[in-house]
Design an enzyme around this catalytic site. Structure first.
Site, PDB file in Angstrom:
ATOM      1  CE  LYS A  13      60.249  68.679  97.069  1.00  0.00           C
ATOM      2  NZ  LYS A  13      61.394  69.599  97.314  1.00  0.00           N
ATOM      3  NE  ARG A  86      56.197  73.438  99.414  1.00  0.00           N
ATOM      4  CZ  ARG A  86      56.778  73.051  98.273  1.00  0.00           C
ATOM      5  NH1 ARG A  86      56.198  72.168  97.507  1.00  0.00           N
ATOM      6  NH2 ARG A  86      57.916  73.570  97.926  1.00  0.00           N
ATOM      7  NE  ARG A 121      65.314  74.206  90.239  1.00  0.00           N
ATOM      8  CZ  ARG A 121      64.432  73.886  91.172  1.00  0.00           C
ATOM      9  NH1 ARG A 121      64.065  72.633  91.337  1.00  0.00           N
ATOM     10  NH2 ARG A 121      63.910  74.815  91.937  1.00  0.00           N
ATOM     11  NE  ARG A 154      61.221  76.463  90.353  1.00  0.00           N
ATOM     12  CZ  ARG A 154      60.910  75.509  91.220  1.00  0.00           C
ATOM     13  NH1 ARG A 154      60.927  74.238  90.832  1.00  0.00           N
ATOM     14  NH2 ARG A 154      60.587  75.790  92.469  1.00  0.00           N
ATOM     15  NE  ARG A 165      61.765  77.739  96.443  1.00  0.00           N
ATOM     16  CZ  ARG A 165      62.525  77.244  95.462  1.00  0.00           C
ATOM     17  NH1 ARG A 165      63.407  77.996  94.838  1.00  0.00           N
ATOM     18  NH2 ARG A 165      62.383  75.989  95.115  1.00  0.00           N
TER      19      ARG A 165
HETATM   20  P1  AP5 Z   1      65.254  69.197  91.936  1.00  0.00           P
HETATM   21  O1  AP5 Z   1      65.099  67.738  91.706  1.00  0.00           O
HETATM   22  O2  AP5 Z   1      64.644  70.131  90.935  1.00  0.00           O
HETATM   23  O3  AP5 Z   1      64.810  69.566  93.422  1.00  0.00           O
HETATM   24  P2  AP5 Z   1      63.381  69.605  94.097  1.00  0.00           P
HETATM   25  O4  AP5 Z   1      63.487  68.959  95.435  1.00  0.00           O
HETATM   26  O5  AP5 Z   1      62.330  69.081  93.173  1.00  0.00           O
HETATM   27  O6  AP5 Z   1      63.289  71.173  94.307  1.00  0.00           O
HETATM   28  P3  AP5 Z   1      62.143  72.237  94.013  1.00  0.00           P
HETATM   29  O7  AP5 Z   1      62.814  73.579  94.105  1.00  0.00           O
HETATM   30  O8  AP5 Z   1      61.414  71.953  92.752  1.00  0.00           O
HETATM   31  O9  AP5 Z   1      61.233  72.008  95.205  1.00  0.00           O
HETATM   32  P4  AP5 Z   1      60.303  73.012  95.844  1.00  0.00           P
HETATM   33  O10 AP5 Z   1      59.688  72.109  96.813  1.00  0.00           O
HETATM   34  O11 AP5 Z   1      60.838  74.260  96.402  1.00  0.00           O
HETATM   35  O12 AP5 Z   1      59.501  73.591  94.594  1.00  0.00           O
HETATM   36  P5  AP5 Z   1      58.058  73.263  94.030  1.00  0.00           P
HETATM   37  O13 AP5 Z   1      58.136  73.372  92.584  1.00  0.00           O
HETATM   38  O14 AP5 Z   1      57.488  72.041  94.664  1.00  0.00           O
HETATM   39  O15 AP5 Z   1      66.832  69.489  92.041  1.00  0.00           O
HETATM   40  C1  AP5 Z   1      67.317  70.806  92.234  1.00  0.00           C
HETATM   41  C2  AP5 Z   1      68.666  70.965  91.489  1.00  0.00           C
HETATM   42  O16 AP5 Z   1      69.621  70.089  92.083  1.00  0.00           O
HETATM   43  C3  AP5 Z   1      68.615  70.580  90.009  1.00  0.00           C
HETATM   44  O17 AP5 Z   1      69.445  71.446  89.284  1.00  0.00           O
HETATM   45  C4  AP5 Z   1      69.156  69.133  89.959  1.00  0.00           C
HETATM   46  O18 AP5 Z   1      69.801  68.838  88.745  1.00  0.00           O
HETATM   47  C5  AP5 Z   1      70.134  69.157  91.128  1.00  0.00           C
HETATM   48  N1  AP5 Z   1      70.187  67.865  91.822  1.00  0.00           N
HETATM   49  C6  AP5 Z   1      69.141  67.074  92.172  1.00  0.00           C
HETATM   50  N2  AP5 Z   1      69.571  65.985  92.825  1.00  0.00           N
HETATM   51  C7  AP5 Z   1      70.934  66.106  92.911  1.00  0.00           C
HETATM   52  C8  AP5 Z   1      71.967  65.315  93.495  1.00  0.00           C
HETATM   53  N3  AP5 Z   1      71.671  64.162  94.137  1.00  0.00           N
HETATM   54  N4  AP5 Z   1      73.245  65.744  93.419  1.00  0.00           N
HETATM   55  C9  AP5 Z   1      73.549  66.916  92.788  1.00  0.00           C
HETATM   56  N5  AP5 Z   1      72.627  67.714  92.201  1.00  0.00           N
HETATM   57  C10 AP5 Z   1      71.336  67.315  92.274  1.00  0.00           C
HETATM   58  O19 AP5 Z   1      57.219  74.491  94.649  1.00  0.00           O
HETATM   59  C11 AP5 Z   1      57.418  75.822  94.192  1.00  0.00           C
HETATM   60  C12 AP5 Z   1      56.426  76.741  94.887  1.00  0.00           C
HETATM   61  O20 AP5 Z   1      55.074  76.342  94.585  1.00  0.00           O
HETATM   62  C13 AP5 Z   1      56.468  76.780  96.426  1.00  0.00           C
HETATM   63  O21 AP5 Z   1      57.464  77.648  96.899  1.00  0.00           O
HETATM   64  C14 AP5 Z   1      55.044  77.243  96.747  1.00  0.00           C
HETATM   65  O22 AP5 Z   1      54.895  78.636  96.534  1.00  0.00           O
HETATM   66  C15 AP5 Z   1      54.203  76.531  95.709  1.00  0.00           C
HETATM   67  N6  AP5 Z   1      53.722  75.202  96.173  1.00  0.00           N
HETATM   68  C16 AP5 Z   1      54.044  73.995  95.632  1.00  0.00           C
HETATM   69  N7  AP5 Z   1      53.445  73.005  96.309  1.00  0.00           N
HETATM   70  C17 AP5 Z   1      52.734  73.585  97.298  1.00  0.00           C
HETATM   71  C18 AP5 Z   1      51.918  73.076  98.347  1.00  0.00           C
HETATM   72  N8  AP5 Z   1      51.731  71.754  98.511  1.00  0.00           N
HETATM   73  N9  AP5 Z   1      51.347  73.954  99.205  1.00  0.00           N
HETATM   74  C19 AP5 Z   1      51.525  75.284  99.056  1.00  0.00           C
HETATM   75  N10 AP5 Z   1      52.297  75.826  98.091  1.00  0.00           N
HETATM   76  C20 AP5 Z   1      52.895  74.992  97.204  1.00  0.00           C
END
Ligand code: AP5
Length: 214
Positions: A13, A86, A121, A154, A165
């Protein structure tokens, strides 16, 4: 135009949202907002730190208030929602606030690939730029390509927390797939699932085709 990027942790994402910024989309990433609050040691940061480190979600009330405020500031600028909604409660809150969503793009990736992605990552925290040790390494090891500053891992990208997660995603976020598929049948909302296990550029190209802005 408002687009929800829906997908498990590591589905790509953030990577896709960064690529789409050059098309003028604002990027609203709730995870980034929360991590910035932790970094600043703000009251919000202290409230959410424990839940995030454990791979749990933070409370709906808190996150809904945060997102509403951000969307208000953005006005009508085209926007990508990354990590929100989410839960069903968060999705309902958007609808109740009269916030129209035009697209839901679901990025689908298998679990083992997700674990590979997240454990490799590395991030440049100030800018949010994302790298991967194998599939998208920085030009100089462990240094951001633009600033040369160090990259970090992270806290929640350790294997045990990643698995936690993913469980939380299945239990609390995956129900949004059916929710939005259903909404797409009865409204202007468009819904599409993409095979996001392809290389990032190929996923980006497919999103471009969907949004008509190659
Ligand atoms: P990346 O693009 O970073 O993946 P992502 O989908 O953004 O993953 P996140 O881990 O950031 O999502 P998340 O939803 O768990 O975390 P968030 O920060 O929102 O890609 C990942 C890796 O893969 C990278 O190294 C990239 O280079 C590689 N990659 C990407 N695309 C690729 C491809 N096509 N091919 C190969 N490699 C690839 O949330 C963190 C925490 O915050 C949650 O756990 C929760 O505690 C809290 N939180 C956030 N939002 C909420 C909410 N709405 N409600 C409640 N709690 C929340």
């Amino acid at each position: 135009m408002r687009i929800i990027l829906l997908g498990a942790p590591g589905a790509g994402k953030g990577t896709q949202a960064h690529a789409l910024k050059e098309k003028g989309y604002a990027h609203l990433a709730t995870g980034d907002l929360l991590r910035a609050a932790i970094q600043q040691q703000s009251r919000l940061g202290r409230q959410v730190q424990e839940a995030m480190a454990a791979g749990q979600l933070v409370s709906d009330d808190l996150i809904i208030a945060l997102v509403k405020e951000q969307l208000q500031q953005m006005g009508q600028q085209p926007c990508l929602l990354d990590g929100f909604p989410r839960t069903l409660a968060q999705a309902e809150a958007l609808t109740q606030a009269g916030i129209v969503v035009d697209w839901v793009i679901h990025l689908l990736v298998e679990q083992e690939e997700i674990i590979r992605r997240l454990s490799g990552r590395r991030v440049h925290q100030p800018s949010g730029r994302v790298y991967h040790l194998e599939s998208h390494p920085p030009r100089i090891p462990n240094r951001d390509d633009v600033t040369g500053e160090p990259l970090t891992q992270r806290d929640d990208d350790r294997e045990q927390t990643i698995r936690q997660r993913l469980q939380v995603y299945q239990a609390q976020t995956a129900p949004l797939i059916a929710y939005y598929q259903q909404q797409a049948l009865h409204s202007e909302l468009r819904y599409h699932t993409l095979d996001a296990s392809q290389p990032a550029e190929a996923v980006r190209a497919q999103i471009g085709v969907l949004l008509n802005d190659k």
